[in-house]
Every structure is written in structure tokens, then in C-alpha cells.
Design an enzyme around this catalytic site. Structure first.
Site, short mmCIF file in Angstrom:
data_model
loop_
_atom_site.label_atom_id
_atom_site.label_comp_id
_atom_site.label_asym_id
_atom_site.label_seq_id
_atom_site.Cartn_x
_atom_site.Cartn_y
_atom_site.Cartn_z
N ASP A 31 0.85 -1.19 0.00
CA ASP A 31 0.00 0.00 0.00
C ASP A 31 0.89 1.24 0.00
O ASP A 31 1.89 1.31 0.71
CB ASP A 31 -0.92 -0.02 1.24
CG ASP A 31 -2.07 0.96 1.10
OD1 ASP A 31 -3.22 0.52 0.98
OD2 ASP A 31 -1.81 2.19 1.09
N ASN A 88 -12.77 -3.41 2.68
CA ASN A 88 -13.70 -2.29 2.78
C ASN A 88 -14.67 -2.40 1.60
O ASN A 88 -14.24 -2.56 0.46
CB ASN A 88 -12.95 -0.96 2.73
CG ASN A 88 -12.01 -0.78 3.91
OD1 ASN A 88 -12.30 -1.22 5.02
ND2 ASN A 88 -10.88 -0.14 3.67
N GLN A 95 -14.51 2.12 1.38
CA GLN A 95 -13.85 1.74 0.12
C GLN A 95 -13.65 2.96 -0.76
O GLN A 95 -14.62 3.65 -1.09
CB GLN A 95 -14.70 0.69 -0.63
CG GLN A 95 -14.02 0.19 -1.90
CD GLN A 95 -14.86 -0.83 -2.66
OE1 GLN A 95 -16.00 -1.11 -2.30
NE2 GLN A 95 -14.29 -1.37 -3.71
N VAL A 97 -11.21 2.72 -3.58
CA VAL A 97 -10.88 2.23 -4.93
C VAL A 97 -11.88 1.14 -5.31
O VAL A 97 -11.94 0.09 -4.65
CB VAL A 97 -9.44 1.68 -4.98
CG1 VAL A 97 -9.12 1.15 -6.37
CG2 VAL A 97 -8.43 2.76 -4.58
N HIS A 101 -10.27 -5.55 -3.18
CA HIS A 101 -8.91 -5.74 -2.64
C HIS A 101 -8.99 -6.11 -1.18
O HIS A 101 -9.86 -5.65 -0.45
CB HIS A 101 -8.04 -4.50 -2.84
CG HIS A 101 -8.65 -3.21 -2.35
ND1 HIS A 101 -9.65 -2.55 -3.03
CD2 HIS A 101 -8.41 -2.49 -1.23
CE1 HIS A 101 -9.98 -1.45 -2.36
NE2 HIS A 101 -9.25 -1.40 -1.26
N HIS A 103 -6.92 -5.87 2.29
CA HIS A 103 -5.79 -5.24 3.00
C HIS A 103 -5.20 -6.30 3.94
O HIS A 103 -5.94 -6.87 4.76
CB HIS A 103 -6.26 -4.07 3.86
CG HIS A 103 -6.78 -2.88 3.12
ND1 HIS A 103 -6.06 -1.72 2.96
CD2 HIS A 103 -7.99 -2.66 2.53
CE1 HIS A 103 -6.80 -0.84 2.29
NE2 HIS A 103 -7.98 -1.39 2.02
P1 AMP Z 1 -9.80 1.30 0.20
O1 AMP Z 1 -10.06 2.55 1.00
O2 AMP Z 1 -10.16 0.06 0.94
O3 AMP Z 1 -10.43 1.38 -1.17
O4 AMP Z 1 -8.23 1.21 0.03
C1 AMP Z 1 -7.55 1.73 -1.05
C2 AMP Z 1 -6.09 1.65 -0.70
O5 AMP Z 1 -5.35 1.81 -1.89
C3 AMP Z 1 -5.61 2.74 0.27
O6 AMP Z 1 -5.07 2.12 1.44
C4 AMP Z 1 -4.54 3.48 -0.53
O7 AMP Z 1 -3.46 3.91 0.25
C5 AMP Z 1 -4.14 2.45 -1.56
N1 AMP Z 1 -3.58 2.97 -2.79
C6 AMP Z 1 -4.09 3.96 -3.57
N2 AMP Z 1 -3.29 4.15 -4.64
C7 AMP Z 1 -2.28 3.25 -4.55
C8 AMP Z 1 -1.15 2.95 -5.35
N3 AMP Z 1 -0.87 3.61 -6.49
N4 AMP Z 1 -0.31 1.96 -4.93
C9 AMP Z 1 -0.55 1.29 -3.80
N5 AMP Z 1 -1.61 1.53 -2.99
C10 AMP Z 1 -2.46 2.51 -3.37
#
Ligand code: AMP
Length: 115
Positions: A31, A88, A95, A97, A101, A103
Site C-alpha cells: 500500500d 472495505n 472503500q 478504490v 482488494h 488489505h
Molecule cells: P480502500 O479505502 O479500501 O479502497 O483502500 C484503497 C487503498 O489503496 C488505500 O489504502 C490506498 O493507500 C491504496 N492505494 C491507492 N493508490 C495506490 C497505489 N498507487 N499503490 C498502492 N496503494 C495505493
């Protein structure tokens, strides 16, 4: 067609990531904003927008994701000390993204309940 996300771009090689594990079904990378000494994201190669979009045919893939998370925990040396897997789902689930995924968090004592 769902929107292209940063995780689509990592998979296609369009943007770089610190990839720590790959298999036929999953890719795992660190991350970019770690919340623990070990904070790795595990994604399926086949896109699903989130846990809320999972269908009965996806149950095998969910198992692959969890097994991959456990394998990565072993690689990172936290399989015995303990770790947490979080998914998430949706806006109130936190969430950001819209690409499923997991974590994987560990390397320190984790609190409960999460925020
Ligand atoms: P979520 O809030 O569960 O959608 O988590 C999205 C996660 O993606 C967050 O912990 C971000 O820090 C991570 N994230 C966003 N962009 C990148 C990236 N380019 N490389 C690695 N992690 C990322």
C-alpha cells in the site's frame, strides 16, 4: 463497463507498484500509504468492483484471495505473530478504490474495533 482504477493500471503495468506476490489468480503489492509496518493489498486479476458485487461464481476467487493473503503473511514473517485481513466495501465501508482488494495488515499490535 466499470471505471478504470489505479489497480487496473497497476495490473496493466501503466503505473508501478511494489509487487510482492503474484500467482495465477492474484497480485499483491505494498500500500502506498501504509497503516502498519506490513500493509499489502491483494487483488484478483479478474476485476470485481468490490465485495458488494460478488456473485456465487466468485466464491472460489475469494478463497484464492484469502489464501494469497496468508501466503504473503508468511513471506512477510507475520503469519505466526498475527495479522488482519480487511475488505472495505462501499462508501460507508470506507472503500475508495472500486476494485476488490484485501488489505493485509500486521507487524504491530492492531487495535479493535477499527475506526
Ligand atoms: P480502500 O479505502 O479500501 O479502497 O483502500 C484503497 C487503498 O489503496 C488505500 O489504502 C490506498 O493507500 C491504496 N492505494 C491507492 N493508490 C495506490 C497505489 N498507487 N499503490 C498502492 N496503494 C495505493
Amino acid at each position: 463497463m466499470s471505471e478504470e482504477t489505479v489497480f487496473d493500471q497497476i495490473l496493466s503495468g501503466g503505473i508501478s507498484a511494489d509487487i510482492v506476490y503474484e500467482d495465477e489468480h492474484c497480485v499483491a503489492f505494498r500500500d502506498i500509504n501504509p497503516q502498519a509496518p506490513v500493509h499489502i493489498l491483494i487483488i484478483p486479476r479478474r476485476k470485481i468492483t468490490g465485495l458488494q458485487a460478488v456473485e456465487p461464481a466468485d466464491t472460489g476467487l475469494l478463497g484464492q484471495l484469502m489464501a494469497a493473503a496468508c501466503a504473503v503473511a508468511g513471506q512477510e514473517g507475520i503469519r505466526e505473530s498475527g495479522f488482519r485481513c480487511v475488505i472495505n466495501a462501499g462508501a460507508q465501508g470506507g472503500q475508495e478504490v472500486p476494485y476488490l482488494h484485501v488489505h493485509l495488515l500486521g507487524g504491530r499490535q492492531l487495535g479493535w474495533p477499527p475506526g
